[in-house]
Motif scaffolding. Structure first.
Motif, PDB file in Angstrom:
ATOM      1  N   TYR A 101      17.016  -8.496  -9.900  1.00 47.41           N
ATOM      2  CA  TYR A 101      15.797  -7.475 -10.717  1.00 47.41           C
ATOM      3  C   TYR A 101      16.706  -6.052 -10.985  1.00 47.41           C
ATOM      4  O   TYR A 101      16.330  -5.608 -12.044  1.00 47.41           O
ATOM      5  N   ALA A 102      17.490  -5.678 -10.096  1.00 44.92           N
ATOM      6  CA  ALA A 102      18.149  -4.228 -10.581  1.00 44.92           C
ATOM      7  C   ALA A 102      19.124  -4.474 -11.663  1.00 44.92           C
ATOM      8  O   ALA A 102      19.339  -3.646 -12.278  1.00 44.92           O
ATOM      9  N   ALA A 103      19.563  -5.777 -11.638  1.00 49.43           N
ATOM     10  CA  ALA A 103      20.524  -5.969 -12.857  1.00 49.43           C
ATOM     11  C   ALA A 103      19.834  -5.893 -14.089  1.00 49.43           C
ATOM     12  O   ALA A 103      20.400  -5.554 -15.317  1.00 49.43           O
ATOM     13  N   MET A 104      18.635  -6.657 -14.163  1.00 47.01           N
ATOM     14  CA  MET A 104      17.606  -6.591 -15.216  1.00 47.01           C
ATOM     15  C   MET A 104      17.163  -5.083 -15.641  1.00 47.01           C
ATOM     16  O   MET A 104      16.814  -5.090 -16.608  1.00 47.01           O
ATOM     17  N   TYR A 105      16.661  -4.627 -14.769  1.00 52.09           N
ATOM     18  CA  TYR A 105      15.778  -3.322 -14.854  1.00 52.09           C
ATOM     19  C   TYR A 105      16.423  -2.062 -14.559  1.00 52.09           C
ATOM     20  O   TYR A 105      16.542  -1.885 -13.312  1.00 52.09           O
ATOM     21  N   GLU A 106      16.479  -1.015 -15.336  1.00 52.51           N
ATOM     22  CA  GLU A 106      17.051   0.085 -15.132  1.00 52.51           C
ATOM     23  C   GLU A 106      16.254   1.029 -14.685  1.00 52.51           C
ATOM     24  O   GLU A 106      14.892   0.767 -14.922  1.00 52.51           O
ATOM     25  N   ASP A 107      16.586   2.046 -13.733  1.00 47.13           N
ATOM     26  CA  ASP A 107      15.548   3.173 -13.142  1.00 47.13           C
ATOM     27  C   ASP A 107      14.449   2.380 -12.508  1.00 47.13           C
ATOM     28  O   ASP A 107      13.303   2.751 -12.583  1.00 47.13           O
ATOM     29  N   HIS A 108      14.669   1.393 -11.649  1.00 50.60           N
ATOM     30  CA  HIS A 108      13.812   0.498 -11.178  1.00 50.60           C
ATOM     31  C   HIS A 108      13.911   0.524  -9.644  1.00 50.60           C
ATOM     32  O   HIS A 108      14.972   0.328  -8.890  1.00 50.60           O
ATOM     33  N   VAL A 109      12.594   0.531  -8.753  1.00 59.66           N
ATOM     34  CA  VAL A 109      12.998   0.935  -7.411  1.00 59.66           C
ATOM     35  C   VAL A 109      12.523  -0.536  -6.728  1.00 59.66           C
ATOM     36  O   VAL A 109      11.389  -1.231  -6.858  1.00 59.66           O
ATOM     37  N   VAL A 110      13.734  -1.348  -6.408  1.00 61.12           N
ATOM     38  CA  VAL A 110      13.528  -2.621  -6.000  1.00 61.12           C
ATOM     39  C   VAL A 110      13.206  -2.657  -4.297  1.00 61.12           C
ATOM     40  O   VAL A 110      13.123  -1.513  -3.766  1.00 61.12           O
ATOM     41  N   GLY A 111      13.172  -4.090  -3.735  1.00 65.73           N
ATOM     42  CA  GLY A 111      13.081  -3.944  -2.097  1.00 65.73           C
ATOM     43  C   GLY A 111      11.684  -4.733  -2.066  1.00 65.73           C
ATOM     44  O   GLY A 111      10.771  -4.221  -2.186  1.00 65.73           O
ATOM     45  N   HIS A 112      11.769  -5.777  -1.471  1.00 66.66           N
ATOM     46  CA  HIS A 112      10.632  -6.499  -1.130  1.00 66.66           C
ATOM     47  C   HIS A 112      10.447  -7.046   0.200  1.00 66.66           C
ATOM     48  O   HIS A 112       9.966  -8.177   0.571  1.00 66.66           O
ATOM     49  N   GLU A 113      11.317  -6.671   1.153  1.00 65.41           N
ATOM     50  CA  GLU A 113      11.229  -7.139   2.413  1.00 65.41           C
ATOM     51  C   GLU A 113      10.880  -5.999   3.600  1.00 65.41           C
ATOM     52  O   GLU A 113      11.866  -5.259   3.908  1.00 65.41           O
ATOM     53  N   ILE A 114       9.618  -5.309   3.412  1.00 60.75           N
ATOM     54  CA  ILE A 114       9.484  -3.943   3.620  1.00 60.75           C
ATOM     55  C   ILE A 114       8.598  -3.944   4.993  1.00 60.75           C
ATOM     56  O   ILE A 114       7.543  -4.764   5.014  1.00 60.75           O
ATOM     57  N   ILE A 115       8.957  -3.217   5.870  1.00 58.11           N
ATOM     58  CA  ILE A 115       8.247  -2.711   7.035  1.00 58.11           C
ATOM     59  C   ILE A 115       7.895  -1.370   7.345  1.00 58.11           C
ATOM     60  O   ILE A 115       8.598  -0.489   6.925  1.00 58.11           O
ATOM     61  N   GLY A 116       6.509  -1.220   7.647  1.00 58.09           N
ATOM     62  CA  GLY A 116       6.284   0.347   7.698  1.00 58.09           C
ATOM     63  C   GLY A 116       5.038   0.439   8.624  1.00 58.09           C
ATOM     64  O   GLY A 116       4.633  -0.556   9.237  1.00 58.09           O
ATOM     65  N   ARG A 117       4.672   1.673   8.673  1.00 64.66           N
ATOM     66  CA  ARG A 117       3.372   2.116   9.668  1.00 64.66           C
ATOM     67  C   ARG A 117       2.452   2.471   8.723  1.00 64.66           C
ATOM     68  O   ARG A 117       2.530   3.218   7.637  1.00 64.66           O
ATOM     69  N   VAL A 118       1.102   1.833   8.822  1.00 68.46           N
ATOM     70  CA  VAL A 118      -0.057   2.219   8.196  1.00 68.46           C
ATOM     71  C   VAL A 118      -0.247   3.862   8.211  1.00 68.46           C
ATOM     72  O   VAL A 118      -0.554   4.175   9.514  1.00 68.46           O
ATOM     73  N   GLU A 119      -0.172   4.653   7.124  1.00 70.50           N
ATOM     74  CA  GLU A 119      -0.682   6.002   7.653  1.00 70.50           C
ATOM     75  C   GLU A 119      -2.036   6.192   6.885  1.00 70.50           C
ATOM     76  O   GLU A 119      -2.467   7.494   7.267  1.00 70.50           O
ATOM     77  N   SER A 120      -2.551   5.482   6.040  1.00 70.87           N
ATOM     78  CA  SER A 120      -3.851   5.800   5.375  1.00 70.87           C
ATOM     79  C   SER A 120      -4.636   4.396   4.973  1.00 70.87           C
ATOM     80  O   SER A 120      -3.754   3.545   4.600  1.00 70.87           O
ATOM     81  N   LYS A 121      -5.849   4.376   4.870  1.00 65.65           N
ATOM     82  CA  LYS A 121      -6.385   3.004   4.417  1.00 65.65           C
ATOM     83  C   LYS A 121      -7.664   3.460   3.479  1.00 65.65           C
ATOM     84  O   LYS A 121      -8.381   4.246   3.922  1.00 65.65           O
ATOM     85  N   GLY A 122      -8.095   2.465   2.628  1.00 62.68           N
ATOM     86  CA  GLY A 122      -9.160   2.561   1.653  1.00 62.68           C
ATOM     87  C   GLY A 122     -10.129   2.205   2.453  1.00 62.68           C
ATOM     88  O   GLY A 122     -10.144   1.673   3.485  1.00 62.68           O
ATOM     89  N   GLU A 123     -11.507   2.496   2.123  1.00 64.30           N
ATOM     90  CA  GLU A 123     -12.582   2.172   2.762  1.00 64.30           C
ATOM     91  C   GLU A 123     -13.026   0.794   3.155  1.00 64.30           C
ATOM     92  O   GLU A 123     -13.644   0.344   3.790  1.00 64.30           O
ATOM     93  N   ASP A 124     -12.366  -0.118   1.962  1.00 62.35           N
ATOM     94  CA  ASP A 124     -12.799  -1.721   2.319  1.00 62.35           C
ATOM     95  C   ASP A 124     -11.664  -2.331   3.229  1.00 62.35           C
ATOM     96  O   ASP A 124     -11.740  -3.886   3.358  1.00 62.35           O
ATOM     97  N   VAL A 125     -10.641  -1.867   3.648  1.00 59.31           N
ATOM     98  CA  VAL A 125      -9.734  -2.431   4.485  1.00 59.31           C
ATOM     99  C   VAL A 125     -10.081  -2.767   5.929  1.00 59.31           C
ATOM    100  O   VAL A 125     -10.822  -1.624   6.556  1.00 59.31           O
ATOM    101  N   THR A 126      -9.874  -3.771   6.228  1.00 60.23           N
ATOM    102  CA  THR A 126     -10.546  -4.659   7.480  1.00 60.23           C
ATOM    103  C   THR A 126      -9.382  -5.198   8.264  1.00 60.23           C
ATOM    104  O   THR A 126      -9.488  -5.178   9.585  1.00 60.23           O
ATOM    105  N   ASN A 127      -8.154  -5.605   7.645  1.00 63.19           N
ATOM    106  CA  ASN A 127      -7.248  -6.433   8.307  1.00 63.19           C
ATOM    107  C   ASN A 127      -6.270  -5.691   9.335  1.00 63.19           C
ATOM    108  O   ASN A 127      -5.712  -5.995   9.998  1.00 63.19           O
ATOM    109  N   VAL A 128      -6.192  -4.191   8.938  1.00 60.08           N
ATOM    110  CA  VAL A 128      -5.160  -3.344   9.680  1.00 60.08           C
ATOM    111  C   VAL A 128      -5.739  -1.882   9.627  1.00 60.08           C
ATOM    112  O   VAL A 128      -6.629  -1.832   9.299  1.00 60.08           O
TER     113      VAL A 128
END
Ligand SMILES: NC(=O)c1ccc[n+]([C@@H]2O[C@H](COP(=O)([O-])OP(=O)(O)OC[C@H]3O[C@@H](n4cnc5c(N)ncnc54)[C@H](OP(=O)(O)O)[C@@H]3O)[C@@H](O)[C@H]2O)c1
Ligand SMILES: [Zn+2]
Ligand SMILES: [Zn+2]
Length: 389
Positions: A101-128
């Protein structure tokens, strides 16, 4: 890549902090754009005074020069939708697909094995909940309303969007649809969880989706990020596992990962154990005739690797006379990812990782190592302290 992919990418709801954005938006956005140029700790202080939610301006690392290098930039995240979560990223590991993907698209933020901490959630979020450690990956969203989505195969949804249709994981924060976010079991550390979200999901998805029996003999071609996890999952599944590599130096590692046998693609295959299944995870076009020759009659070749040529030259005679089957497998659907995480936690399956700091240098180094086949076996980019939210 298909034109629809490109169209969807361009119409992404994420607004990059470009000149155009600054000119057209109101004074608040002009202020945010100015903030983007200031050090991150200052942004944090300003934002916490002026807004109730977490800061929307994030630091990200975008592809440049055909994916050969990265540049640091500030990006504005969208406001949270009802089903969205805002996530402070802890780490993101690097899949070979990111290099494509990085080779195909310039100025592109790749990365899709992502781990993080939930810091905010929308009103319908129930699973986390806020504070949960979550993972998310290749699939960003699907329609949730077609026959594939209804039957639990949303990875096949024709309206799926992927990580690339927005800001990926080479960043210190992200907004994601909570329905494609997975709670990480407590026993799995974030740095080990990252590679499970795409590489782990993909190889587990193949074993699960093809109903591989624990009595089967499974060959794994290409001992990289996916391949080494395929060996670990197939071994824990109960199978006899044969590692197949172009690199004879990987024999010792493959056996340590759980392979019962090792086959070097450069050697003769005459006396090799016949295989019921082959999972191809090589990132090139492997010698299909050689590999097909390893299959038992009625055997199945499951392809996960992305071909550079765009086609697979499967020899006709063994395909017909041995009644072979050839299929593909694309990451995994949501319920399979949840099963994969449970399975990995139960069997203590961890990827073999190398850790680098997320930053221009770290991203450059990771891509260099992956494209030169030097990664052993998955590179994890950790968000450094000065970018941690
Ligand atoms: N289907 C899916 O859902 C899915 C999901 C994720 C990734 N993928 C694709 O699966 C493939 C593997 O991804 P990965 O992240 O595991 O890659 P990786 O970590 O870079 O490993 C790829 C392996 O392929 C073999 N290889 C042989 N020739 C190569 C070459 N010229 N360049 C690179 N690798 C070569 C090497 O194994 P040996 O040294 O053992 O030969 C290498 O370790 C990629 O094509 C990726 O795009 C597919
Ligand atoms: Zn991937
Ligand atoms: Zn759908």
């Amino acid at each position: 890549m298909s034109p629809s992919f490109l169209k969807a990418f361009k119409s992404s709801r994420y607004s990059k902090n470009s000149k155009k954005t600054k000119e057209t938006n109101d004074t608040k956005d002009t202020k945010d754009a100015k903030d983007a140029k200031r050090p991150t700790n200052l942004i944090k202080k300003l934002s916490s005074k002026t807004s109730t939610g977490p800061p929307r301006t994030i630091t990200a690392f975008a592809s440049a020069h055909g994916g050969k290098t990265f540049v640091e930039k500030s990006i504005e995240l969208p406001t949270l939708g009802r089903n969205d979560v805002g996530v402070a990223i802890i780490c993101c590991s690097v899949c070979y697909t990111d290099t494509l993907y990085a080779a195909m698209y310039e100025d592109h933020v790749v990365g899709h094995e992502i781990i993080g901490r939930v810091e905010s959630k929308g009103e319908d979020v129930t699973n986390v909940e806020v504070g949960d450690i979550v993972g998310f990956g290749y699939i960003r969203s699907t329609c949730l309303n077609c026959k594939h989505c209804h039957s639990g195969q949303e990875n096949l949804c024709e309206r799926r969007t992927t990580f690339s249709e927005g800001v990926g994981g080479f960043a210190n924060a992200s907004v994601w649809d909570s329905r494609f976010v997975y709670k990480i079991p407590e026993s799995i550390e974030p740095r080990h969880a990252g590679p499970l979200t795409c590489a782990g999901a993909s190889v587990f998805g193949a074993l699960y989706g093809y109903n591989v029996s624990p009595t089967a003999t499974v060959g794994v071609v290409g001992i990289g990020g996916l391949g080494h996890l395929a060996i670990k999952f197939a071994r824990a599944w109960g199978c006899k596992v044969v590692a197949i590599s172009a690199n004879p130096d990987k024999r010792r590692d493959a056996v340590a990962f759980g392979a019962h046998e090792f086959v070097c693609l450069k050697d003769s295959i005459l006396n090799t154990t016949k295989l019921d299944y082959i999972l191809n995870t090589a990132a090139n076009d492997p010698p299909w005739d050689h590999i097909i020759g390893l299959l038992e009659a009625n055997g199945t070749l499951i392809n996960l690797g992305v071909s550079r040529k765009g086609s697979m030259d499967i020899p006709h005679r063994p395909h017909l006379f041995k009644q072979l089957k050839v299929g593909g497998s694309l990451v995994a659907s949501r319920h399979v990812i949840v099963k994969m995480l449970e399975f990995a936690a139960r069997h203590n399956i961890k990827p073999e990782i190398e850790e680098l700091e997320m930053g221009v240098e770290g991203c450059n180094e990771a891509f260099h190592r992956i494209t030169h086949q030097q990664a052993r076996y998955r590179i994890v980019l950790n968000v450094p302290r000065h970018l941690t939210r």
